[in-house]
Motif scaffolding. Structure first.
Motif, PDB file in Angstrom:
ATOM      1  N   SER A 118      38.887 113.696  26.283  1.00 33.68           N
ATOM      2  CA  SER A 118      38.979 114.770  27.310  1.00 33.68           C
ATOM      3  C   SER A 118      37.738 114.675  28.162  1.00 33.68           C
ATOM      4  CB  SER A 118      38.805 116.187  26.469  1.00 33.68           C
ATOM      5  OG  SER A 118      40.107 116.297  25.859  1.00 33.68           O
ATOM      6  N   GLU A 119      36.673 114.520  27.437  1.00 34.11           N
ATOM      7  CA  GLU A 119      35.260 114.350  28.342  1.00 34.11           C
ATOM      8  C   GLU A 119      35.186 112.751  28.995  1.00 34.11           C
ATOM      9  OE1 GLU A 119      30.471 113.923  28.132  1.00 34.11           O
ATOM     10  OE2 GLU A 119      31.540 114.190  26.375  1.00 34.11           O
ATOM     11  N   ALA A 120      35.787 111.829  28.201  1.00 34.92           N
ATOM     12  CA  ALA A 120      35.953 110.384  28.951  1.00 34.92           C
ATOM     13  C   ALA A 120      36.998 110.573  30.033  1.00 34.92           C
ATOM     14  CB  ALA A 120      36.623 109.579  27.852  1.00 34.92           C
ATOM     15  N   HIS A 121      38.097 111.116  30.099  1.00 32.54           N
ATOM     16  CA  HIS A 121      38.931 111.188  31.161  1.00 32.54           C
ATOM     17  C   HIS A 121      38.262 111.756  32.392  1.00 32.54           C
ATOM     18  CE1 HIS A 121      42.500 109.186  29.956  1.00 32.54           C
ATOM     19  NE2 HIS A 121      42.634 110.128  28.899  1.00 32.54           N
ATOM     20  N   LEU A 122      37.805 112.649  32.251  1.00 30.02           N
ATOM     21  CA  LEU A 122      36.784 113.432  33.366  1.00 30.02           C
ATOM     22  C   LEU A 122      35.541 112.624  33.905  1.00 30.02           C
ATOM     23  CD1 LEU A 122      36.621 117.039  31.841  1.00 30.02           C
ATOM     24  CD2 LEU A 122      38.079 116.324  33.843  1.00 30.02           C
TER      25      LEU A 122
END
Length: 624
Positions: A118-122
């Motif tokens: 989730s953080e990586a996609h952002l």
């Protein structure tokens, strides 16, 4: 949930019997009827997916509605995942301020995310926004952290994308060795995923970067690998593409026979390409290359025929980019035919078009343009302008050659450093093997010694037993009395020892209670520490050693060589602190803690199901 399933059933009936109503219209009608939030979220998920596929004009409205509802329901990972498409809307419209704002708003919930993806996609999206405004430093930072998080979550496809984008950003920033390093990582991941299209695309980028930076051997090797892979998959369009790249190298080497052989091979492959648009682009490129070949061998009659065929193909393609893509070849043809004014006019038009662009090909295009200007003006007899353009050509060429040389040196230096590291690792492995051999020998000798001592002990026991029997025979009565006396004495000693043991346990318990107070105090002090200077670290170690006296000593005695920053992280991991507390104590960002931990796990090759501290205490320290 049953109510939602009824809606789905109704939707299927509508899809079969209602004329003129799309699936999106049906979903919108259902949305007005749904009252349960969970069902509404599922319905919005289906609706937004269909809207994204069809590029529906209202997709932004329902994407935001989904994101807001997911946040309300505490579905933070779903919220982050869907927000990517909303962010993409802002990026496509060039609204970077809103894109940054929305991404940073989503990142405030990262403590609630259950998966690193989730953080990586952002961060991947934020890196793209930084890239679009040419802030390559920040783009690289976001891409690299995203790649690390994707690797942790074993999401190889997005990890490959992150490495690829980071490679491009490093290239634009002039950091050639790191660009190559990241592009090769992306290439290997795409290859492992059997994603042939992206693998070929990244491979082409690597080949081009090798060529432009003076690494001809590496460029040739990469081209051969790509050509072989394309042939194996019967990807004829890719085979033709790499054949053209091979011809370009042969033009530089003046290998006329090789050029002709590749052109004949391309002519045989073109009918096998099924996509008509790809086929006509390759036919266009084939005619341009043939024209260049005939000019190279000074066959002006064949060159004229090829030139006319080239113009015919361009008229079928019907777009300006096709015409501008072969401008250099056409100018050279006009110059060779003595049509210098027409050549000059065409070159002036192209120069204006190139000067308005900002990409990595501009310097190479301008260099070629300046060379053509010098040749044309020399043919027109204007030697002053010819010399001026020739000087510009030399300046660009020297600049590009200098950069290529510097990048080539940097590339080989990075390769040398990697080789040296590998040698060090191999040497260390050999030393470990030798120690293991010595340890095995020592164990064998120890076993022999133990066996010998046991044998001596058994012999001594036999002698003693024999003597005891003899004494028993000679003085049974005396022995019995002695045994009675011994038993009485042992009972007295046993009572005395039990009393001493009880007293000792009481004293130990008292001391443990007293000693536990400073231990608790030390733990509280450690948790509230700030390790910002060497003095802070020294004070921290003193307190830490009171609570865990052997931990730092054991990890330093292990076969791994830890840096001071890694020792600090390991000590804080031992205290079971979370990312936020660790980053507060060390005075760094939480994402830096994540990246450092990931690198440390990779360095130690720790299994995913085991914590770092458990691995050190139960595997590394025990084995030492």
């Amino acid at each position: 949930m049953m109510r939602f399933l009824k809606y789905i059933f109704v939707l299927s009936i509508l899809g079969n019997f209602v004329q003129g109503q799309t699936r999106i219209d049906s979903l919108l009608n259902m949305l007005d009827e749904v009252k349960i939030s969970q069902d509404k979220l599922s319905l919005l998920d289906s609706l937004t997916k269909d809207m994204i596929k069809s590029n529906h004009v209202d997709q932004k409205q329902y994407l935001r509605e989904y994101v807001d509802l997911a946040q309300t329901l505490g579905r933070y990972d779903q919220m982050a995942s869907k927000s990517r498409f909303l962010i993409q809307q802002y990026i496509m419209k060039g609204d970077t301020a809103k894109a940054f704002g929305y991404i940073n708003e989503m990142l405030t919930f990262k403590q609630e995310f259950k998966t690193e993806k989730s953080e990586a996609h952002l961060l991947l999206k934020r890196g793209g926004v930084h890239f679009s405004i040419l802030d390559y430093t920040k783009a690289i930072e976001d891409y690299d952290i995203a790649a690390g998080l994707f690797m942790i979550s074993k999401d190889s496809i997005f990890a490959a994308d992150s490495f690829f984008f980071s490679g491009q950003a490093n290239s634009n920033q002039g950091n050639f060795p790191q660009a190559i390093f990241n592009l090769e990582k992306a290439y290997n991941l795409y290859e492992a995923l059997n994603d042939f299209g992206y693998m070929m695309y990244v491979g082409s980028e690597l080949n081009l970067m090798f060529e432009r930076n003076g690494l001809k051997s590496e460029a040739k090797n990469k081209l051969e690998v790509l050509l072989k892979a394309s042939k194996a998959r019967k990807a004829y369009d890719q085979v033709v593409f790499f054949k053209f790249k091979s011809i370009r190298n042969k033009i530089d080497d003046d290998d006329l026979e090789g050029i002709k052989a590749d052109l004949d091979s391309i002519a045989q492959l073109l009918p096998k390409i099924k996509d008509s648009s790809i086929k006509i682009r390759n036919e266009h490129l084939s005619e341009a290359t043939s024209l260049l070949y005939y000019l190279q061998i000074n066959d002006l009659e064949s060159a004229e025929k090829s030139y006319n065929r080239l113009l015919s193909v361009e008229s079928k393609m019907g777009h300006a980019s096709a015409q501008s893509g072969t401008i250099f070849v056409k100018v050279k043809y006009l110059k060779a035919q003595g049509m210098l004014s027409e050549a000059l006019q065409m070159l002036n038009t192209f120069r204006q078009r190139v000067s308005s662009k900002k990409n990595t090909n501009v310097n190479y295009n301008i260099m070629d343009i300046e060379k053509l200007y010098a040749d044309i003006y020399r043919g027109l007899g204007d030697f002053s302008k010819s010399n001026s353009h020739l000087q510009n050509y030399i300046k660009f060429k020297d600049s590009l050659n200098s950069r290529s040389t510097a990048n080539a040196l940097a590339f080989h230096q990075s390769r040398f450093e990697s080789a040296q590291k590998e040698k060090t690792i191999l040497k260390r492995d050999y030393e470990i093997q030798q120690l293991e051999i010595k340890s095995e020998k020592a164990a064998k000798n120890r076993n022999i010694l133990i066996s010998l001592l046991i044998g001596i002990g058994m012999l001594g026991f036999g002698i003693w037993w024999n003597g005891k029997n003899k004494r028993a025979l000679l003085g049974a009565q005396l022995e019995q009395k002695r045994l009675d006396l011994d038993n009485f004495t042992k009972e007295l000693l046993l009572k005395s020892k039990e009393k001493e043991a009880l007293t000792l346990e009481v004293n130990v318990l008292k001391k443990s209670i007293e000693d536990n107070k400073p231990s608790i105090s030390n733990l509280q002090e450690l948790a509230n520490s700030k390790i910002l200077t060497k003095d802070d670290w020294y004070d921290f170690k003193q307190k830490f050693s009171l609570v865990h006296p052997d931990f730092l000593i054991n990890i330093r005695n292990s076969s791994y060589q830890f840096t001071e920053s890694e020792e600090r992280l390991l000590a804080l991991e031992k205290l079971n602190l979370n990312n936020k507390d660790i980053s507060s104590i060390l005075g760094i960002a939480s994402k830096s803690v994540v990246v450092t931990r990931y690198r440390l796990r990779k360095k130690l090759n720790i299994p995913s199901e085991m914590s770092i501290v458990d691995y050190l205490e139960n595997v590394v320290v025990t084995s030492n």
